[in-house]
Structures are given as structure tokens and as C-alpha cells.
Design an enzyme around this catalytic site. Structure first.
Site, PDB file in Angstrom:
ATOM      1  N   HIS A 128       8.563  58.532 -18.983  1.00 20.14           N
ATOM      2  CA  HIS A 128       8.956  59.854 -18.456  1.00 20.14           C
ATOM      3  C   HIS A 128      10.049  60.514 -19.304  1.00 20.14           C
ATOM      4  CE1 HIS A 128       6.483  59.455 -14.946  1.00 20.14           C
ATOM      5  NE2 HIS A 128       7.138  58.400 -14.495  1.00 20.14           N
ATOM      6  N   ASP A 165      -0.145  53.575 -16.444  1.00 27.16           N
ATOM      7  CA  ASP A 165       0.810  53.669 -15.342  1.00 27.16           C
ATOM      8  C   ASP A 165       0.285  54.706 -14.335  1.00 27.16           C
ATOM      9  OD1 ASP A 165       4.062  53.081 -14.920  1.00 27.16           O
ATOM     10  OD2 ASP A 165       3.391  54.997 -14.065  1.00 27.16           O
ATOM     11  N   HIS A 167       1.779  56.975 -12.895  1.00 27.42           N
ATOM     12  CA  HIS A 167       2.383  58.297 -13.098  1.00 27.42           C
ATOM     13  C   HIS A 167       2.041  58.824 -14.490  1.00 27.42           C
ATOM     14  CE1 HIS A 167       5.066  56.069 -10.260  1.00 27.42           C
ATOM     15  NE2 HIS A 167       4.983  57.200  -9.603  1.00 27.42           N
TER      16      HIS A 167
END
Ligand code: ZN
Length: 317
Positions: A128, A165, A167
Site C-alpha cells: 500500500h 493479497d 487488498h
């Protein structure tokens, strides 16, 4: 049999984001204990992660971002960065530098023939973290630092990053949005965090998955989206953002994968690496917050890496 490196560092245990934070040191104990329990650890080449240097970090992050992270270490307690979940404690910087450095060491090991593939058991995670901001538990983008090292230090021209993942890896997309030397394939629950806009580029492969998608849907989507794109791209190195939070037992999301699905995707990616990259694959831990599920999933992933297809050398002397 391929020679698999296991790269970590005790400093990665020192990052303490607080008692109730899901991204906790016990995650790395769960991974290591599962590998021990299944008799896998003794067959791995154990390597220490070095700290990444500022020059290595600044291939993918702004100098201001690196300076900001360096300056944000609290004298004691915790310091929230961009969002309340992305926390620095007294030792977080050491952990983050080792997490990013693990990918550097993994790339070195596979490029210089010390290992065929590698798994980096590190935290904090990275995917992220954008070029200029920390978010979603991530300070530096570990897999992006590894990709940039392969491109710059080893002069590769095609690196694939596969990110399963749960996300979306908004940070990895942000960093390589305008760099077609990197094919970025990401599967993710959608709509869900981080819910940032996706750029449309030929080298960015987005595979959104509806909540409650299980193994059959996941496998079909990756066979449709990822494998043909990777075979067209012909990567010289395959990197993996290995998040295990799409597991059905994970408390942070709502996909319904299990450890057999993580073994399946690992086999598929190892086969891509075998076809195009001399077997070179470096995997980095991202999410995964149910400790038993994380341990079983990471063990399934590493077991496949240890038994990945041999390098395809036909046609070469
Ligand atoms: Zn995640």
C-alpha cells in the site's frame, strides 16, 4: 529440486503497532513455526535481510517520503502516520528497513545463483505504500524496492509482480503506473479497501473479485487475466506480493480461499518463472491476519517453491 532461500531478520519482530493491531509480531512466529512443524525450514537457505539503503528506497520513493519516515520515530510509544492504522513505534524504522532490504537480498540471491527462488518473511508489509505516502500498515513498498533493484542493479528489462493479497496494491500501481518494464497483476476483493482509482494501462492487470469469491472463481480469474498476460510479457524475474488475507478465516476481508488455493497460485507463478525467467522468483509476505491460517498458507506457498519445476534449459547448451 530447487534451492529456496528464506529471508528474514529479528528486527522485523520489533515493529510494535500496539496491542490490538492485527499486523502484529506473532504473524512472523506463525509463519516460522508452521514451516518448522511441516519440516520445511531445515531444507531452506536461511539468509539475513540487510537494511535497505536510502538510495535503494529512493528508486521508488521520494526523498521527502524517506526523510519523513526516518524523522517520525517516536521517542516512546506510538506515532500514527497518514492514517490511524499506520503506526510507528520506537523500532519500526529498523523493521521497515529490513523488510525492504529482504527483497534486495532475494533478488541478489536469485540473480547471482545462490538460490533458485526465495520467500521473504518480513513485516511491516509494503504494497500500500505509494511513492510519497505511507498507508495501510505499509511504510516502504518492499516489493517495488525489489523490482527497482532488479531493473537498475541487474539491468533487467521485464519484471512481473503478482499480488494476490486480498487488498489492491495501490502503492505498487502508483509507483509503476508509467513504467512498462513492470507488469503488475493484482487480484483483490472489490469494492474494498483501499478503493483508489485504477489506471488503465496494458502493463497493469486488475482482477477484482466479489466478496465471498472462493477458490474456483479465483483460479478461473487468474487463468483468464494473469497467465496469458505474463506469457506475453515474458518476465525475466517474477516477484510475488504474497498476502494470505484472502483466506476464508481471515478477519479483515471476505474472500473464501484456503491454503490449497495459495498452493495453486504459487504453482502457476512458479511455472511462469520456469517458462520465462530461469525459475527466478522472489516472494514477499504482505497481509494475513488469522495466525493459524497464515501459518498453513505460508507453508503451502513455501512447499510449492521448494518443489517448483526445474529451470527449463532445453535449447541451451
Ligand atoms: Zn491485505
Amino acid at each position: 529440486m530447487p534451492y529456496t532461500a528464506y529471508i528474514s531478520h529479528p528486527d522485523c519482530l520489533l515493529h510494535d503497532p500496539g496491542r490490538h493491531h492485527p499486523e502484529r509480531p506473532g504473524r512472523l512466529h506463525a509463519v516460522r513455526n508452521a514451516l518448522l512443524d511441516e519440516g520445511l525450514l531445515e531444507g531452506l537457505c536461511l539468509l539475513d535481510a540487510p537494511p535497505a539503503t536510502d538510495a535503494q528506497l529512493q528508486r521508488v520513493h521520494t526523498a521527502a517520503h524517506v526523510a519523513h519516515i526516518r524523522a517520525s520515530t517516536p521517542a516512546s510509544g506510538h506515532q500514527a502516520l497518514l492514517d490511524p492504522d499506520t503506526i510507528m513505534g520506537e523500532h519500526t524504522l529498523q523493521a521497515a528497513l529490513r523488510a525492504a532490504g529482504a527483497g534486495i537480498e532475494g533478488v541478489r540471491a536469485v540473480m547471482e545463483g545462490d538460490a533458485d527462488n526465495a520467500f521473504c518473511a518480513v513485516r511491516p508489509p509494503g504494497h500500500h505504500a505509494e511513492r510519497a505516502r505511507a498507508m495501510g500498515f505499509c511504510l516502504f513498498n518492499n516489493v517495488a524496492v525489489a523490482a527497482a533493484h532488479a531493473l537498475e542493479h541487474y539491468a533487467l528489462s521485464r519484471v512481473a509482480i503478482a499480488d494476490f493479497d486480498v487488498h489492491h496494491g495501490n502503492g505498487t500501481e502508483d509507483i509503476f503506473r508509467d513504467d512498462p518494464r513492470v507488469l503488475y497483476c493484482s487480484s483483490f476483493q472489490h469494492p474494498y479497501y483501499p478503493d483508489t482509482p485504477h489506471a488503465e494501462r496494458d502493463h497493469l492487470i486488475h482482477t477484482p473479485l466479489a466478496a465471498r469469491t472462493a477458490g474456483a472463481g479465483f483460479r478461473a480469474a487468474l487463468e483468464r487475466d494473469w497467465i496469458p498476460a505474463m506469457d506475453r510479457f515474458m518476465p525475466e524475474l517474477v516477484l510475488v506480493s504474497a498476502g494470505f488475507d484472502a483466506h476464508r478465516d481471515d478477519p479483515l476481508a471476505s474472500l473464501n480461499l484456503d491454503e490449497d488455493d495459495f498452493a495453486w497460485v504459487t504453482r502457476a507463478l512458479a511455472a511462469v518463472a520456469s517458462r520465462h525467467a530461469g525459475g527466478r522468483l522472489v516472494s514477499m509476505l504482505e497481509g494475513g491476519y488469522d495466525l493459524p491460517a497464515l501459518g498453513l498458507s505460508a507453508a503451502a506457498h513455501v512447499r510449492v517453491l521448494c518443489c517448483a519445476p526445474e529451470r527449463q534449459t532445453s535449447g541451451r547448451p
